[in-house]
Design an enzyme around this catalytic site. Structure first.
Site, short mmCIF file in Angstrom:
data_model
loop_
_atom_site.label_atom_id
_atom_site.label_comp_id
_atom_site.label_asym_id
_atom_site.label_seq_id
_atom_site.Cartn_x
_atom_site.Cartn_y
_atom_site.Cartn_z
N GLU A 179 51.07 36.22 49.61
CA GLU A 179 51.36 36.33 48.18
C GLU A 179 50.74 37.56 47.52
O GLU A 179 49.90 37.46 46.63
CB GLU A 179 50.91 35.06 47.44
CG GLU A 179 51.73 33.85 47.84
CD GLU A 179 51.49 32.63 46.95
OE1 GLU A 179 50.45 32.56 46.28
OE2 GLU A 179 52.36 31.74 46.94
N GLU A 206 56.59 28.14 51.83
CA GLU A 206 55.65 27.09 51.43
C GLU A 206 56.34 26.18 50.43
O GLU A 206 57.22 26.61 49.68
CB GLU A 206 54.42 27.68 50.71
CG GLU A 206 53.50 28.51 51.56
CD GLU A 206 52.31 29.03 50.73
OE1 GLU A 206 51.97 28.43 49.70
OE2 GLU A 206 51.74 30.06 51.14
#
Ligand code: GLA
Ligand code: ZN
Length: 678
Positions: A157, A314
């Protein structure tokens, strides 16, 4: 359109998630084999490893210890599972921060961070870059022939920004490259305003609350630069991976409409787009909206990857731990969340996290395996059901949606609008507006591609560009060409106001799009929440909120007029014939009722049939097509049952023919196959 499987030689829908076996090193003989059993029982074929392992892999500078990862990779291979192997740059070891403070970020107020948390390294630091290059090289060398290696998960991320002196220097270089001379920059940024002329590139400081925070062109270019830094850093990270393992695809896990990075730009450097999906499921009637927002995010992430199959990297199998209220998933919502990703083009359903750790900040975040440590949990059973369903849906792998409708969401335009001072100051609702158009289109039962202003428009029948305030170079020409060749383009109020450096176009709005729309947009009224206007169209009356543009036609045909105020009788909806195509202008912000009616009419005129007619509210519908045929997914985001009217010639994945009126239970997903020739 059929694409090869994401992992070479592994034509499966991927099912798995983040796995942190290094947290269980002391108990590995007991826990690791158990994890493999549990993974099998849950139908998990993929685990992401090494994401936050740097301190274990390089306990002291230059001393690598890959023993834990060797064992885990072998265990995965032995059990027929694939590894999504991470580069560890998402979190650095303490020794590095202590010895080389330059790796620590400096914030906008020019304070250097202490060691701690994660995702906080300076992207310019030569030391950090060298450490990353070295460990990425070592990882690639070590596992290049390992049978478990399926995909590279680069960092984690990417996000944030750094204002340190090294970043300032790189910013200057980047600006120099872009503008050549400081005079050109000053002119392009309109810096004679408030006496902001810079004498040199070196005199420029990144935006700061204690310094320059009022120069829109500076802020916009800083955001571009920060975004560019991530792409540059990503390319730096993958250079050794590509050199050593050229056949292993690379990705970085993205965060949907995260504002800090132009994902369409970064996406061009990814082999496959991937993203982390955390809808705030409420367990009540608001889930219908949550579902449609997740649909938008999936389509956006598919778009940044070039409309190919992507990955949901995710998602939470149960309640997360960071939302204001962390609710459990209602039974069925996990299946809905997983299959919605597949429906929109993901070839994976991955979770954060496989096994809950006992300590640390995320010990109460949902996981496939809870602290109880067994398969005897509701969540585990639901994960296993998802695993089973994904195996049944294997034929979907590599297929992709084939949309004839494109909706534009553009990061640079967003940056410019986020800071724009006019009308509703600092709240132009750009993202909300694009989402509203999206919901209207999806509510009608169409597949939609999300693109930005730099993507090609060829192949689409209809392209919709809400609030294209900033026009990127070449975009207006692309729209003109698209419409001239027969395309249908829809634009709105607040379009074509500024160029790429946020300078207003001379000669009136919508700047270089005036001709294609056949009008001149002279001024725009701003309405507060108590103020509205109205207009009638095809026998119905619609409300205007927030913005009402006052346009004069220059060839366009008027389709609707304002009812009130001094601009009563001004056009609010127009259509212009341009070459072989048409361009529509919606001059005011309307509710979704108008958008839905307008698009229903427009798309049927374009000959675009919905996948399913008369979709109930809160039902998402999406399709994929590939060598194995066409698949249709219907997803109920409501906590109550709904009835849908299926098209003819479909069958459910279990082979049973279904047709006509079919009931979808609360949060139920129907996966259907459209028969050939139907
Ligand atoms: C992000 C991160 C994960 C984890 C989850 C928790 O997506 O990538 O490491 O922190 O959030 O929801
Ligand atoms: Zn820095």
């Amino acid at each position: 359109m059929q694409y090869p499987p994401i992992m070479k030689g592994f034509p499966e829908l991927l099912h798995g998630g983040d796995y942190n076996p290094e947290q269980w090193l002391r108990w590995k003989d007991e826990i690791w084999p158990k994890d493999m059993e549990l993974a099998k029982a849950a139908g998990i074929n993929t685990l992401s490893v090494g994401i936050f392992s740097w301190a274990v892999l390089e306990p002291r500078e230059g001393e690598y210890d890959f023993s834990f990862l060797d064992e885990v990779m072998d265990l995965l291979a032995k059990n027929g599972r694939k590894a999504v192997l991470a580069t560890p740059s998402g979190a650095k070891p303490q020794w590095m921060a202590e010895k080389y403070p330059e790796v620590l970020r400096v914030d906008a107020e020019r304070r250097r961070a202490l060691y701690g948390t994660r995702h906080n390294h300076c992207l310019s630091s030569p030391v950090y870059r060298e450490k990353v290059r070295a460990i990425n090289t070592a990882l690639a060398e070590r596992y290049k022939d390992h049978p478990a290696l399926g995909l590279w998960h680069v960092s984690n991320e990417y996000g944030g920004e750094c204002h340190c002196p090294l970043c300032q220097a790189r910013f200057h270089e980047w600006l120099k490259e872009k503008y050549g001379t400081i005079e050109r920059l000053n002119e392009s940024w309109w810096n004679s305003f408030w006496s902001h002329l810079y004498p040199s590139f070196e005199a420029i400081e990144s935006p700061s609350p204690i310094g320059e925070c009022d120069n829109p062109a500076l802020t916009l270019n800083w955001r571009r630069f920060t975004s560019h830094q991530f792409r540059d850093f990503y390319e730096w990270e993958i250079a050794p991976l590509k050199a050593i393992t050229p056949d292993v695809p690379c990705t970085a896990n993205l965060m949907a409409a995260y504002p800090g990075i132009d994902y369409f730009d970064l996406g061009r450097a990814l082999d496959v787009s991937s993203w982390d999906n955390y809808p705030q499921w409420t367990g009540d009637s608001r889930d219908a909206r949550v579902l449609m927002d997740a649909a938008f995010n999936h389509d956006l992430m598919r778009g940044v990857g070039g409309q190919k199959p992507f990955m949901m990297m995710e998602s939470s199998p149960s309640a997360v731990n960071w939302q204001p209220v962390n609710r459990l998933r209602q039974p069925g919502v996990l299946m809905l969340q997983g299959l919605q990703a597949i429906a929109h083009g993901s070839d994976s359903v991955q979770y954060f996290q496989f096994r809950k750790g006992r300590g640390g900040a995320e010990k109460f975040h949902g996981a496939v395996v809870d602290h109880v440590g067994t398969r005897e949990t509701r969540v585990f059973r639901e994960v296993a059901e998802v695993g089973q369903r994904l195996r049944q849906l294997k034929a979907v792998t590599g297929s992709a949606p084939e949309s004839r409708i494109a909706l534009i969401y553009d990061w640079e335009n967003r940056w410019a609008l986020d800071q724009a001072a006019f009308g509703h100051k600092n709240h132009q609702k750009y993202e909300e507006t694009v989402r509203a158009h999206y919901r209207a289109l999806k509510g009608l039962g169409h597949d939609v591609d999300l693109i930005d202003q730099t993507c090609g428009l060829e192949g689409y029948t209809a392209v919709i560009g809400p609030m294209t305030y900033l026009l990127r170079p070449g975009f207006a020409e692309h729209v003109q060409h698209f419409v001239a060749e027969g395309g249908v383009y829809v634009g709105t109020y607040i379009s074509g106001w500024v160029d790429e450096d946020d300078k207003a176009f001379p000669g009136g709005w919508p700047g270089p799009l005036k001709e294609v729309f056949g009008l001149w947009d002279e001024e725009t009224d701003t309405l507060d929440e108590t103020q509205h206007n109205h207009f009638g169209w095809k026998g119905r009356t619609y409300q205007v909120d927030d913005y009402a543009a006052l346009v004069h036609t220059r060839g366009a045909e008027v389709l609707a007029l304002y009812d009130e105020n001094f601009y009563r009788g001004y056009p609010v909806l127009t259509r212009n014939v341009y070459g072989k195509g048409k361009a529509y202008y919606i001059a005011a912000r309307t509710g979704e009722d108008f958008l839905r009616d307008f698009y229903a009419d427009l798309l049927s005129r374009c000959g675009l049939d919905p996948l399913v007619k008369g979709l109930p509210e809160g039902v998402d519908c999406a399709s994929r097509a590939g060598d194995a045929g066409r698949f249709l997914f219907l997803m109920n985001g409501n906590p109550h049952a709904v009835t849908v009217c299926l098209p003819g010639g479909v069958r459910a994945e279990d082979g049973e023919a279904v047709c006509g009126l079919t009931e979808l239970r609360p949060w139920e997903v129907l996966a259907l196959r459209l028969n050939e020739g139907a």
